[in-house]
Design an enzyme around this catalytic site. Structure first.
Site, PDB file in Angstrom:
ATOM      1  N   ASN A 206      38.469  49.672  44.141  1.00 23.35           N
ATOM      2  CA  ASN A 206      39.324  48.540  43.917  1.00 23.35           C
ATOM      3  C   ASN A 206      40.116  48.212  44.932  1.00 23.35           C
ATOM      4  OD1 ASN A 206      38.381  47.727  41.154  1.00 23.35           O
ATOM      5  ND2 ASN A 206      39.290  49.669  40.570  1.00 23.35           N
ATOM      6  N   GLU A 290      35.138  43.217  37.406  1.00 22.61           N
ATOM      7  CA  GLU A 290      36.784  43.564  36.874  1.00 22.61           C
ATOM      8  C   GLU A 290      37.818  42.773  37.748  1.00 22.61           C
ATOM      9  OE1 GLU A 290      36.623  47.909  36.589  1.00 22.61           O
ATOM     10  OE2 GLU A 290      35.736  47.720  34.617  1.00 22.61           O
ATOM     11  N   ASP A 369      29.815  52.765  30.816  1.00 24.17           N
ATOM     12  CA  ASP A 369      30.957  53.156  31.557  1.00 24.17           C
ATOM     13  C   ASP A 369      31.241  54.603  31.362  1.00 24.17           C
ATOM     14  OD1 ASP A 369      32.755  53.355  33.790  1.00 24.17           O
ATOM     15  OD2 ASP A 369      34.032  52.337  32.706  1.00 24.17           O
ATOM     16  N   GLU A 397      36.962  60.926  33.650  1.00 25.03           N
ATOM     17  CA  GLU A 397      37.662  59.864  33.035  1.00 25.03           C
ATOM     18  C   GLU A 397      37.704  59.576  31.383  1.00 25.03           C
ATOM     19  OE1 GLU A 397      36.578  55.889  34.728  1.00 25.03           O
ATOM     20  OE2 GLU A 397      38.057  54.767  33.118  1.00 25.03           O
TER      21      GLU A 397
HETATM   22  C1  BDP Z   1      35.878  52.295  35.209  1.00 25.87           C
HETATM   23  C2  BDP Z   1      37.303  52.566  35.399  1.00 25.87           C
HETATM   24  C3  BDP Z   1      37.698  51.606  36.601  1.00 25.87           C
HETATM   25  C4  BDP Z   1      36.912  51.673  37.652  1.00 25.87           C
HETATM   26  C5  BDP Z   1      35.802  51.227  37.351  1.00 25.87           C
HETATM   27  C6  BDP Z   1      34.748  51.172  38.368  1.00 25.87           C
HETATM   28  O1  BDP Z   1      38.007  52.547  34.182  1.00 25.87           O
HETATM   29  O2  BDP Z   1      38.927  52.464  36.831  1.00 25.87           O
HETATM   30  O3  BDP Z   1      37.708  50.850  38.758  1.00 25.87           O
HETATM   31  O4  BDP Z   1      34.972  51.887  36.215  1.00 25.87           O
HETATM   32  O5  BDP Z   1      33.734  51.780  38.575  1.00 25.87           O
HETATM   33  O6  BDP Z   1      35.250  53.470  34.765  1.00 25.87           O
HETATM   34  O7  BDP Z   1      34.628  50.073  39.056  1.00 25.87           O
END
Ligand code: BDP
Length: 683
Positions: A206, A290, A369, A397
């Site tokens: 990100n 996202e 995820d 996570e």
């Molecule tokens: C999710 C996470 C997020 C990440 C996203 C990603 O919650 O923080 O930015 O994946 O992989 O698991 O881009």
């Protein structure tokens, strides 16, 4: 500190053993002169000083006194040792041979690399053998990595925080800048290269405001320093970029990949980066995901999006690693047809073949995820004409955030062994991602790192095993979980029987236990929104993220079947599609990932769904108590700091597990009205 040294302990070797090893360390012969070879030599010196209190002399190869000789097969005079010059013919560029030879009645160990990277890997292999007390008298080892790219992704931000980091702050960024403390970075490079890693991206996928500048002169001089540290350990550096960079940094009005100004802007930018870092690896890109910008804003597809970067990187042999974590995070929860699990496949299969050959698609292991359990991404195997990586998550996570012990090697092993049937029976994920099935230019495995600046790197000391295991498995996916686990324990804790037995037990059972007390039967989620630790059954149930369990008073689960559900099952090749689509054949552990069933539905195990939920949640907590007992039994047998660290984490884990147990059981008891047939206490 022992916990800082992780699996590079180089513990002092005592008594008889000392004699056995000491003789090898009088003098080291070095036939190849490169930075990477120097790193190997330095590692041997440290290890010898620490294990044997001996500083070996460093000489040229030919000296008779030398007992360990390092070099590439081009530099070592193989014939003089009675070895054939095509000894390394059948190993790839990073492979090596370790061989004990008799030369004029003197024994020597040759560490022969195909290139200098091979020398370094051979060195770590030899040191591993010594640390695990193996005999060196008659070595004949030939090894090479099975995956071309073995990558780690740091999700570190310039302000020092780490997205999904559970071990303190970043080791790469301090005071809103890239660190000048390269010692710790170097120790990380050593840890990584000792497990065979050869690529790293050093900033979060990100890429927000300040991070966008990482590819400018503001940060590049310091990125260059970091790259130098890693280069000496055979690790190439990559950066994550903001797709809107041409607008943010270049003051262009658009980032449209088909716009000529944008194309030129990227070309110049890339040329600038290579001035600082001539062997720069390339870009990692999270686009249209996202709330991050991407080609969709301009009506372009992801191949257009990636290719503009690939064109710019091509002249420098750079690559684009384009993430497939693309889905609608603003979906309507009332629309049961939109299924987040479908998204990556739906986006990327239609454009298979449109990507330039220096683009790699990076695909998360599951379609959702990184849950404790979910289906395998059907996109793995579906792309015949596009390079691909699988992406795993070493940082925990959704698997306990390094407060809870959850050893993920068994999970990764299952994933890599999964048969996709892409080219008929036996087309396993591991053979797709190593590039052999579709003859890819580039292929490999990437994973999100779990380290930070905590003194023990990973917060929970046992989480070091995840990083170690990730590296070893990526080097060779055919290693068994047991082999890797034993190796890590030997290297970290030594070989006391009880220590080995108890830690093995805890690690090998920890994933199952974590699964037992969290979300049941593959349905996933049920975590607190945002930070994702601890239970919150309906936390995401009516939100836009697309992560639902659909529990009501009759039943639970996501109907992803073709007939009545989202049709997701049809994204698999026929054999798997049928297996998952049919209630009869769908494996229990994934039942609720694929089907919506009544609480009274009977599993293959013979239990009803509701009774399974109760049983596993009660059992999960009991199993954890057993882990704690086994850990407490090690008091006095292992390093005190590590002992206390893990003990304290177990305390937090127990609280967490109980909370999960109570919330999940109570929730489903109230929803279903069905009581536990063992009459345990449910609120
Ligand atoms: C999710 C996470 C997020 C990440 C996203 C990603 O919650 O923080 O930015 O994946 O992989 O698991 O881009």
């Amino acid at each position: 500190l022992k916990s800082y040294r992780a699996w590079l302990q180089y513990d002092k070797i005592e008594d008889i053993d000392r004699k056995l090893y000491l003789k090898w360390f009088t003098a080291i012969g070095v036939a190849t002169d490169t930075k990477i070879t120097k790193s190997a030599v330095n590692e041997i010196i440290w290890a010898a000083e620490s294990m044997l209190e001996k500083t070996p002399d460093i000489n040229e190869e030919t000296l008779d006194r030398t007992s360990i000789i390092l070099g590439t097969y081009r530099h070592i005079h193989l014939e003089e040792y009675g070895l054939s010059s095509d000894l390394l013919e059948d190993v790839n560029e990073e492979g090596y041979v370790i061989k004990t030879v008799n030369n004029n009645e003197k024994q020597q160990i040759l560490l022969i690399g195909k290139t200098d990277k091979g020398i370094l890997y051979a060195t770590y292999h030899l040191l591993r053998l010594i640390q695990t007390k193996a005999s060196l008298e008659d070595l004949h080892i030939k090894d090479a990595p099975k995956n071309q790219f073995r990558m780690i992704n740091q999700w570190d931000n310039i302000d020092g925080s780490i997205e999904r980091g559970y071990a303190g702050n970043s080791i790469f960024y301090v005071n809103d800048n890239i660190t000048d403390n390269l010692e710790r970075v170097k120790d990380y490079a050593r840890l990584l290269s000792s497990i065979g890693m050869n690529a790293i991206s050093i900033n979060n996928v990100n890429v927000w405001d300040e991070e966008t500048n990482i590819i400018t002169e503001k940060y590049l001089p310091k990125v260059k320093n970091i790259a130098e540290v890693f280069r000496a350990y055979g690790i190439t550096i990559y950066l994550s970029i903001n797709y809107a960079s041409p607008i943010v940094l270049g003051s262009l009005e658009t980032a449209d990949p088909l716009d000529e100004n944008v194309q030129n802007w990227w070309k110049q930018k890339v040329a600038e980066i290579y001035k600082y870092i001539p062997d720069f690896g390339g870009f990692v890109v999270k686009a249209d995901s996202e709330n991050r910008p991407g080609p969709f804003s301009y009506g372009r597809n992801h191949a257009d999006g990636a290719n503009v970067l690939a064109e710019a990187l091509k002249p420098f042999n750079g690559i684009v690693i384009w993430r497939c974590f693309v889905y609608n995070n603003l979906q309507d929860w009332r629309d049961k047809e939109t299924d987040r699990a479908r998204a990556a496949y739906d986006h990327f299969t239609p454009i298979d073949g449109e990507f330039l050959d220096n683009v790699i698609l990076q695909i998360k292991n599951g379609p959702m995820d990184f849950q404790v359990r979910e289906g395998i991404s059907p996109l793995l195997g579906a792309l015949e004409k596009t390079n691909q990586f699988i992406e795993l998550q070493v940082t925990q996570e959704y698997t306990g955030q390094q407060k809870d012990v959850c050893y993920l090697v068994p999970q990764w092993k299952e994933i890599l062994e999964f048969d996709t049937y892409a080219k008929g029976q036996g087309t396993k994920i591991k053979d797709i991602v190593n590039g052999s099935v579709f003859k890819n230019n580039y292929s490999g495995i990437a994973a999100v790192s779990n380290i930070g600046n905590d003194i023990n790197w990973t917060g929970h000391t046992l989480a070091q095993a995840n990083l170690y295991g990730y590296g070893r498995l990526t080097w060779n996916p055919d290693l068994t979980t047991e082999e890797i686990t034993k190796e890590w324990i030997y290297l970290t804790f030594g070989q006391n029987d009880q220590v080995v037995e108890n830690i093995t037990y805890i690690l090998l059972n920890s994933w199952k236990t974590y699964e037992n007390y969290t979300a049941p039967l593959g349905v996933g989620w049920m975590v607190n929104p945002g930070h994702h630790y601890g239970p919150n059954v309906d936390g995401y149930e009516y939100s836009k993220w697309g992560t639902y369990h659909f529990a009501d008073c009759h039943g639970i689960g996501v109907d992803r079947t073709v007939e009545t559900g989202t049709g997701y099952t049809s994204q698999y090749f026929p054999q798997n599609a049928e297996t998952f689509n049919s209630l009869e054949t769908c494996p229990d552990e994934l039942l609720l990932f694929f089907h919506h069933v009544p609480y009274t539905y009977v599993l293959h195990s013979g239990e009803t769904v509701i009774q399974h939920i109760y049983n596993t949640h009660f059992e999960g907590v009991e199993e954890l108590k057993e882990f704690i007992q086994k850990w407490n039994d090690l008091d006095g047998l292992i390093d005190k700091v590590i002992f206390e660290n893990v003990k304290e984490r177990f305390h937090m884990q127990l609280e967490n597990a109980k909370e999960w147990r109570d919330q999940i059981n109570t929730y489903f008891y109230r929803k279903s009205g069905i009581s536990d047939d063992k009459n345990r206490k449910i609120y």
